[in-house]
Design a protein around this motif. Structure first.
Motif, short mmCIF file in Angstrom:
data_model
loop_
_atom_site.label_atom_id
_atom_site.label_comp_id
_atom_site.label_asym_id
_atom_site.label_seq_id
_atom_site.Cartn_x
_atom_site.Cartn_y
_atom_site.Cartn_z
N THR A 1 -4.69 -7.92 4.54
CA THR A 1 -3.93 -6.67 4.64
C THR A 1 -4.71 -5.54 3.99
O THR A 1 -5.82 -5.74 3.49
CB THR A 1 -2.55 -6.80 3.96
N SER A 2 -4.10 -4.36 3.94
CA SER A 2 -4.78 -3.18 3.39
C SER A 2 -4.66 -3.09 1.87
O SER A 2 -5.20 -2.16 1.27
CB SER A 2 -4.21 -1.91 4.02
N ILE A 3 -3.97 -4.02 1.21
CA ILE A 3 -3.74 -3.90 -0.22
C ILE A 3 -5.05 -4.04 -1.00
O ILE A 3 -5.89 -4.92 -0.71
CB ILE A 3 -2.71 -4.95 -0.71
N HIS A 4 -5.25 -3.15 -1.95
CA HIS A 4 -6.43 -3.17 -2.82
C HIS A 4 -6.14 -4.06 -4.01
O HIS A 4 -4.99 -4.21 -4.43
CB HIS A 4 -6.75 -1.74 -3.26
N TRP A 5 -7.19 -4.62 -4.60
CA TRP A 5 -6.96 -5.53 -5.72
C TRP A 5 -6.30 -4.84 -6.90
O TRP A 5 -5.53 -5.45 -7.65
CB TRP A 5 -8.28 -6.19 -6.15
N THR A 6 -6.57 -3.53 -7.10
CA THR A 6 -5.94 -2.81 -8.20
C THR A 6 -4.43 -2.69 -7.97
O THR A 6 -3.64 -2.83 -8.91
CB THR A 6 -6.54 -1.40 -8.35
N TYR B 1 7.52 -0.26 -4.47
CA TYR B 1 6.51 0.74 -4.09
C TYR B 1 5.13 0.10 -3.97
O TYR B 1 4.38 0.35 -3.01
CB TYR B 1 6.48 1.87 -5.12
N ASN B 2 4.77 -0.74 -4.94
CA ASN B 2 3.48 -1.42 -4.88
C ASN B 2 3.40 -2.37 -3.69
O ASN B 2 2.35 -2.50 -3.05
CB ASN B 2 3.23 -2.19 -6.18
N LEU B 3 4.51 -3.03 -3.39
CA LEU B 3 4.55 -3.95 -2.24
C LEU B 3 4.37 -3.20 -0.92
O LEU B 3 3.48 -3.53 -0.11
CB LEU B 3 5.87 -4.71 -2.22
N THR B 4 5.22 -2.20 -0.69
CA THR B 4 5.19 -1.49 0.59
C THR B 4 3.94 -0.63 0.72
O THR B 4 3.29 -0.62 1.77
CB THR B 4 6.45 -0.62 0.75
N GLY B 5 3.61 0.09 -0.35
CA GLY B 5 2.44 0.96 -0.28
C GLY B 5 1.13 0.19 -0.21
O GLY B 5 0.14 0.68 0.34
N GLY B 6 1.14 -1.02 -0.78
CA GLY B 6 -0.08 -1.83 -0.77
C GLY B 6 -0.29 -2.60 0.51
O GLY B 6 -1.38 -2.63 1.07
N PHE B 7 0.77 -3.24 1.01
CA PHE B 7 0.64 -4.12 2.18
C PHE B 7 0.78 -3.39 3.51
O PHE B 7 0.33 -3.89 4.53
CB PHE B 7 1.66 -5.26 2.09
N LEU B 8 1.47 -2.23 3.50
CA LEU B 8 1.64 -1.48 4.75
C LEU B 8 0.67 -0.32 4.79
O LEU B 8 0.36 0.28 3.76
CB LEU B 8 3.09 -0.97 4.83
N PRO B 9 0.19 0.06 5.99
CA PRO B 9 0.52 -0.54 7.29
C PRO B 9 -0.39 -1.71 7.63
O PRO B 9 -1.52 -1.78 7.14
CB PRO B 9 0.29 0.62 8.25
N PHE B 10 0.09 -2.61 8.48
CA PHE B 10 -0.75 -3.65 9.05
C PHE B 10 -0.32 -3.92 10.48
O PHE B 10 0.83 -3.69 10.86
CB PHE B 10 -0.74 -4.92 8.18
N VAL C 1 10.49 4.61 0.31
CA VAL C 1 10.47 3.95 -1.00
C VAL C 1 9.86 4.88 -2.06
O VAL C 1 10.38 5.01 -3.17
CB VAL C 1 9.69 2.63 -0.93
N ALA C 2 8.76 5.55 -1.71
CA ALA C 2 8.09 6.44 -2.66
C ALA C 2 8.99 7.61 -3.05
O ALA C 2 9.08 7.98 -4.24
CB ALA C 2 6.78 6.95 -2.05
N ILE C 3 9.68 8.20 -2.07
CA ILE C 3 10.58 9.32 -2.37
C ILE C 3 11.75 8.86 -3.25
O ILE C 3 12.11 9.53 -4.22
CB ILE C 3 11.11 9.94 -1.06
N THR C 4 12.32 7.71 -2.91
CA THR C 4 13.43 7.17 -3.72
C THR C 4 12.98 6.90 -5.14
O THR C 4 13.69 7.21 -6.10
CB THR C 4 13.96 5.87 -3.08
#
Length: 305
Positions: A4-9, A49-58, A75-78
């Motif tokens: 996926t697009s998630i970075h290790w950080t 936020y870390n889950l959705t922002g890290g793994f999406l989009p794919f 999620v980020a706005i909430t």
């Protein structure tokens, strides 16, 4: 990572935030007289936020491509709005400045998302255009919020060291959060964006830890209040408000009252109106089953410690 697009950080921050959430859940269950509900919700939102922002989009995500951005932006706005709500509650703010209530901020966020992100994307089909239309006005609102909040806490009256530390950490948290739309506009640099945004959460975590250490510093006063609370909570006829316990702010106020400070002095110390400090004290007196300040001092004052 993981295809996926998630970075290790980002994954690293996800693990840290999850760990903090678990620790907070355990601490909250063990100490029922304190209220960590707001922190638990905030921690949960940062994990999400870390889950959705890290793994999406794919590519394998079901549904239209834009749906993934609806989820991540939603999620980020909430998360951002709830962090502002957290700050408002921390400082007993109802209206920070003109139109800056939490309800209005929520409305601004929703209108900007639907009117300045989804509509431009629908008509242009360009994610970059939609991102620019959305982030520019949102960034301006955030900067206005920062200016108003800094003006609110920049001139403390009779502050103690705990209040000064909380002000610095709160300001750091707000600055990191309002940078989110600007970082989104710059580009998809997860290592930078998620480092700054998660710093906002860690600053709030530091506030809660510092509050806990502050309570330990005043352990004798705490014991007098909490032992009474525990005894009353175990009574069969204990009133419903004992099930919620004293909030962190109420315990801070209780200790200030026990130090013999006036409501005006307490208000100056915590950046709230004298009437608000008096209202907090009244809530404390009700929970501790005393009629007024005099009876509260007689029962829990220095002579009892």
């Amino acid at each position: 990572m993981f295809g996926t697009s998630i970075h290790w950080t980002t994954f690293f921050y996800l693990l840290i935030d999850t760990f903090l959430l678990v620790i907070a859940c355990v601490q909250s269950s063990r100490n029922r007289y304190t209220n960590l509900n707001r922190y638990l919700v905030l921690a949960g939102l940062f994990v999400l936020y870390n889950l959705t922002g890290g793994f999406l989009p794919f590519d394998g995500f079901p549904g239209p491509f834009i749906l993934q951005y609806v989820i991540t932006y939603g999620v980020a706005i909430t998360m951002g709005i709830f962090l502002f709500h957290y700050i408002y509650r921390e400082y007993d703010i109802r209206i920070l400045n003109v139109h800056l209530t939490i309800a209005n901020i929520s409305i601004y966020g929703a209108l900007c998302f639907f009117g300045l992100f989804l509509l431009p994307y629908y008509f242009t089909g360009s994610l970059d255009t939609a991102r620019v239309c959305f982030t520019v006005p949102v960034s301006l609102i955030c900067l206005y919020f920062l200016w108003a909040f800094y003006g609110r806490i920049s001139k403390p009256k009779n502050p103690n060291k705990f209040v000064l530390r909380r002000n610095k950490l709160s300001l750091l948290s707000v600055i990191c959060m309002i940078l989110l739309p600007m970082l989104t506009l710059i580009g998809d640099y997860q290592w930078l964006t998620f480092t700054i945004v998660n710093t906002s959460f860690y600053a709030i975590t530091a506030i809660e830890i510092d509050r806990y250490l502050y309570f330990l510093e005043h352990k004798k006063k705490m014991n007098a209040l909490l032992n009474y609370y525990k005894a009353e909570r175990n009574k069969e006829i204990a009133p419903k408000f004992f099930t919620r316990g004293l909030t962190g702010r109420e315990i801070e106020m209780a200790m200030s009252v026990l130090d013999g400070r006036s409501y005006k002095e307490i208000g100056d110390e915590y950046f709230i109106a004298e009437k608000t400090a008096s209202k907090h004290a009244s809530n404390i007196f009700k929970k501790m089953r005393v009629k007024n300040r005099t009876e509260f001092m007689e029962r829990f004052g220095k002579k009892k410690l």
